[in-house]
Design a protein around this motif. Structure first.
Motif, PDB file in Angstrom:
ATOM      1  N   ARG A  87       0.607  -1.434  -0.158  1.00 25.85           N
ATOM      2  CA  ARG A  87       0.199  -0.307   0.437  1.00 25.85           C
ATOM      3  C   ARG A  87       1.250   1.650  -0.209  1.00 25.85           C
ATOM      4  O   ARG A  87       0.976   2.097   1.021  1.00 25.85           O
ATOM      5  CB  ARG A  87      -1.003   0.046   1.214  1.00 25.85           C
ATOM      6  N   PRO A  88       1.171   1.337  -1.316  1.00 30.03           N
ATOM      7  CA  PRO A  88       2.117   2.738  -1.079  1.00 30.03           C
ATOM      8  C   PRO A  88       1.570   3.830  -0.367  1.00 30.03           C
ATOM      9  O   PRO A  88       2.343   5.104   0.139  1.00 30.03           O
ATOM     10  CB  PRO A  88       2.796   3.040  -2.535  1.00 30.03           C
ATOM     11  N   GLU A  89       0.786   4.110  -0.449  1.00 29.45           N
ATOM     12  CA  GLU A  89       0.091   5.565  -0.352  1.00 29.45           C
ATOM     13  C   GLU A  89       0.155   5.910   1.303  1.00 29.45           C
ATOM     14  O   GLU A  89       0.079   6.614   1.769  1.00 29.45           O
ATOM     15  CB  GLU A  89      -1.157   5.709  -1.057  1.00 29.45           C
ATOM     16  N   GLN A  90       0.085   4.409   2.039  1.00 27.41           N
ATOM     17  CA  GLN A  90       0.904   4.166   3.284  1.00 27.41           C
ATOM     18  C   GLN A  90       2.095   3.778   3.798  1.00 27.41           C
ATOM     19  O   GLN A  90       1.988   4.052   4.805  1.00 27.41           O
ATOM     20  CB  GLN A  90      -0.466   3.584   3.721  1.00 27.41           C
ATOM     21  N   ALA A  91       2.918   3.443   2.624  1.00 29.31           N
ATOM     22  CA  ALA A  91       4.321   3.331   3.365  1.00 29.31           C
ATOM     23  C   ALA A  91       3.916   1.976   4.076  1.00 29.31           C
ATOM     24  O   ALA A  91       4.572   2.136   4.957  1.00 29.31           O
ATOM     25  CB  ALA A  91       5.045   4.829   3.703  1.00 29.31           C
ATOM     26  N   GLU A  92       2.875   1.483   3.504  1.00 29.87           N
ATOM     27  CA  GLU A  92       2.750   0.380   3.926  1.00 29.87           C
ATOM     28  C   GLU A  92       3.370  -1.373   3.048  1.00 29.87           C
ATOM     29  O   GLU A  92       2.655  -1.141   1.568  1.00 29.87           O
ATOM     30  CB  GLU A  92       1.593  -0.618   4.357  1.00 29.87           C
ATOM     31  N   ILE A  93       3.698  -2.591   3.755  1.00 33.38           N
ATOM     32  CA  ILE A  93       3.657  -3.566   3.070  1.00 33.38           C
ATOM     33  C   ILE A  93       3.248  -4.456   3.615  1.00 33.38           C
ATOM     34  O   ILE A  93       3.123  -4.666   5.107  1.00 33.38           O
ATOM     35  CB  ILE A  93       4.871  -3.870   2.715  1.00 33.38           C
ATOM     36  N   ASP A  94       2.554  -5.887   3.463  1.00 34.42           N
ATOM     37  CA  ASP A  94       2.711  -6.791   4.327  1.00 34.42           C
ATOM     38  C   ASP A  94       3.427  -8.262   3.897  1.00 34.42           C
ATOM     39  O   ASP A  94       3.424  -7.994   2.828  1.00 34.42           O
ATOM     40  CB  ASP A  94       0.682  -7.489   3.821  1.00 34.42           C
ATOM     41  N   VAL A  95       3.545  -8.931   4.847  1.00 34.55           N
ATOM     42  CA  VAL A  95       4.448  -9.894   4.993  1.00 34.55           C
ATOM     43  C   VAL A  95       4.432 -11.360   5.344  1.00 34.55           C
ATOM     44  O   VAL A  95       3.516 -11.275   6.860  1.00 34.55           O
ATOM     45  CB  VAL A  95       5.730 -10.144   5.302  1.00 34.55           C
ATOM     46  N   ASP A  96       3.518 -12.762   5.201  1.00 37.90           N
ATOM     47  CA  ASP A  96       3.313 -13.516   6.082  1.00 37.90           C
ATOM     48  C   ASP A  96       4.899 -15.026   5.770  1.00 37.90           C
ATOM     49  O   ASP A  96       5.413 -14.854   5.603  1.00 37.90           O
ATOM     50  CB  ASP A  96       2.300 -14.702   4.924  1.00 37.90           C
ATOM     51  N   PHE A  97       4.234 -15.476   7.428  1.00 39.84           N
ATOM     52  CA  PHE A  97       5.457 -15.751   8.045  1.00 39.84           C
ATOM     53  C   PHE A  97       4.113 -17.519   8.452  1.00 39.84           C
ATOM     54  O   PHE A  97       3.882 -16.864   9.367  1.00 39.84           O
ATOM     55  CB  PHE A  97       5.777 -15.366   9.079  1.00 39.84           C
ATOM     56  N   VAL A  98       5.031 -18.084   7.586  1.00 38.88           N
ATOM     57  CA  VAL A  98       4.216 -19.435   8.158  1.00 38.88           C
ATOM     58  C   VAL A  98       5.609 -19.785   9.143  1.00 38.88           C
ATOM     59  O   VAL A  98       6.812 -20.473   9.644  1.00 38.88           O
ATOM     60  CB  VAL A  98       4.811 -20.527   6.928  1.00 38.88           C
ATOM     61  N   LEU A  99       4.413 -20.791  10.156  1.00 37.14           N
ATOM     62  CA  LEU A  99       4.528 -21.155  11.649  1.00 37.14           C
ATOM     63  C   LEU A  99       5.379 -22.571  11.794  1.00 37.14           C
ATOM     64  O   LEU A  99       4.612 -23.258  10.868  1.00 37.14           O
ATOM     65  CB  LEU A  99       4.152 -20.712  13.058  1.00 37.14           C
ATOM     66  N   HIS A 100       5.967 -23.097  11.625  1.00 37.76           N
ATOM     67  CA  HIS A 100       7.003 -24.362  12.371  1.00 37.76           C
ATOM     68  C   HIS A 100       6.718 -24.537  12.908  1.00 37.76           C
ATOM     69  O   HIS A 100       7.274 -25.828  13.640  1.00 37.76           O
ATOM     70  CB  HIS A 100       8.267 -24.318  11.195  1.00 37.76           C
ATOM     71  N   GLY A 101       6.202 -24.666  13.882  1.00 37.02           N
ATOM     72  CA  GLY A 101       6.191 -25.235  15.543  1.00 37.02           C
ATOM     73  C   GLY A 101       6.757 -25.380  15.860  1.00 37.02           C
ATOM     74  O   GLY A 101       7.593 -24.935  16.523  1.00 37.02           O
TER      75      GLY A 101
END
Length: 267
Positions: A87-101
């Motif tokens: 979301r460049p207008e908010q200077a944001e990115i999302d990153v998904d992390f897979v949890l490996h227990g």
């Protein structure tokens, strides 16, 4: 755009039982160019220490040398991730992390406890690592849960895709923009269901493919598509995101080195 900087967590939410989506803000994200399967390096600080960034360098090899010159007890752990949304207008990115227990490494451990205000370092996304999207009468997209963010972005560019995603169970399915065949391991060995599904899929030598996930599974998929389906090597884009029982800190295997040389050679 300077490829090096700090990222601050602004939001954290669990999108599936095993996947955490972290929203970051940071300088330069408002000018981030977009492309599918966009990779960046995240730098996780040692416990109890702030993030120490390498000296800013435009050349990735000089930057990496500066990273190695940080004293080992201060050097952040570096891991590669895919930008899930921007979301460049908010200077944001999302990153998904897979949890490996129980097999959690430093990135998974960080993500499991992430909270707004936490700070990481980053390198990239760097257009140097942008890979052309393969084209064919049909484009096969295949991977495991670590490939979901990249496949999500690729489906915005491909309208003739056949998609297979292997995940631990039904709870790990996510909303996707295209028609995805979800494969549930449900205790089966990693990659088994994905290999079976691709072997049974109706694709031929006129197809192209994009493969990502555990390195051994990606190699097996690629061998099948080239050796048994007759798909040209140049029509297959492939990446081993992770290696069973190995991390990015471990030395590359002979297979890793051979694949890297093949990619650099364009074949």
């Amino acid at each position: 755009m300077n490829s090096t900087g700090l990222l601050e967590v602004t939001a954290v939410r669990r999108v599936t039982p095993r996947t955490v989506r972290v929203t970051f803000t940071g300088q330069g994200l408002d000018a981030l160019e977009a492309w599918p399967d966009q990779q960046l390096k995240l730098l996780f600080p040692p416990p109890g220490r702030p993030v120490r960034l390498p000296a800013a360098e435009d050349d990735v090899m000089r930057w990496y040398q500066a990273y190695l010159e940080i004293p080992e007890d201060e050097r952040p752990v570096m891991r590669s991730y895919t930008v899930r949304a921007r979301r460049p207008e908010q200077a944001e990115i999302d990153v998904d992390f897979v949890l490996h227990g129980d097999e959690a490494g430093p990135a998974t451990s960080w993500a499991a406890a992430a909270a707004p205000g936490d700070v990481l370092g980053r390198y990239g996304p760097d257009a140097l690592y942008r890979r052309p999207l393969p084209s064919g009468d049909v484009v096969l997209l295949a991977g495991d849960e670590t490939a979901i963010p990249a496949v999500w972005s690729l489906l915005s560019e491909v309208d003739n895709a056949v998609v297979f995603l292997e995940v631990p169970d039904e709870a790990e399915e996510q909303p996707m923009p295209g028609d995805v065949r979800w494969l549930h391991r449900d205790g089966a060995p990693h990659g088994t269901k994905l290999l079976e599904a691709v072997r049974e899929a109706k694709v031929d030598g006129s197809a192209a493919a994009w493969l990502a996930g555990e390195a051994g599974t990606v190699r097996a998929l690629r061998r099948h598509l080239v050796g048994e389906r007759g798909i040209d090597k140049g029509a297959i884009e492939f990446t081993g995101y992770w290696r069973r029982k190995l991390t990015q800190d471990d030395a590359p295997t002979p297979e890793d080195l051979a694949e890297a040389a093949e990619k650099l050679g364009g074949g």
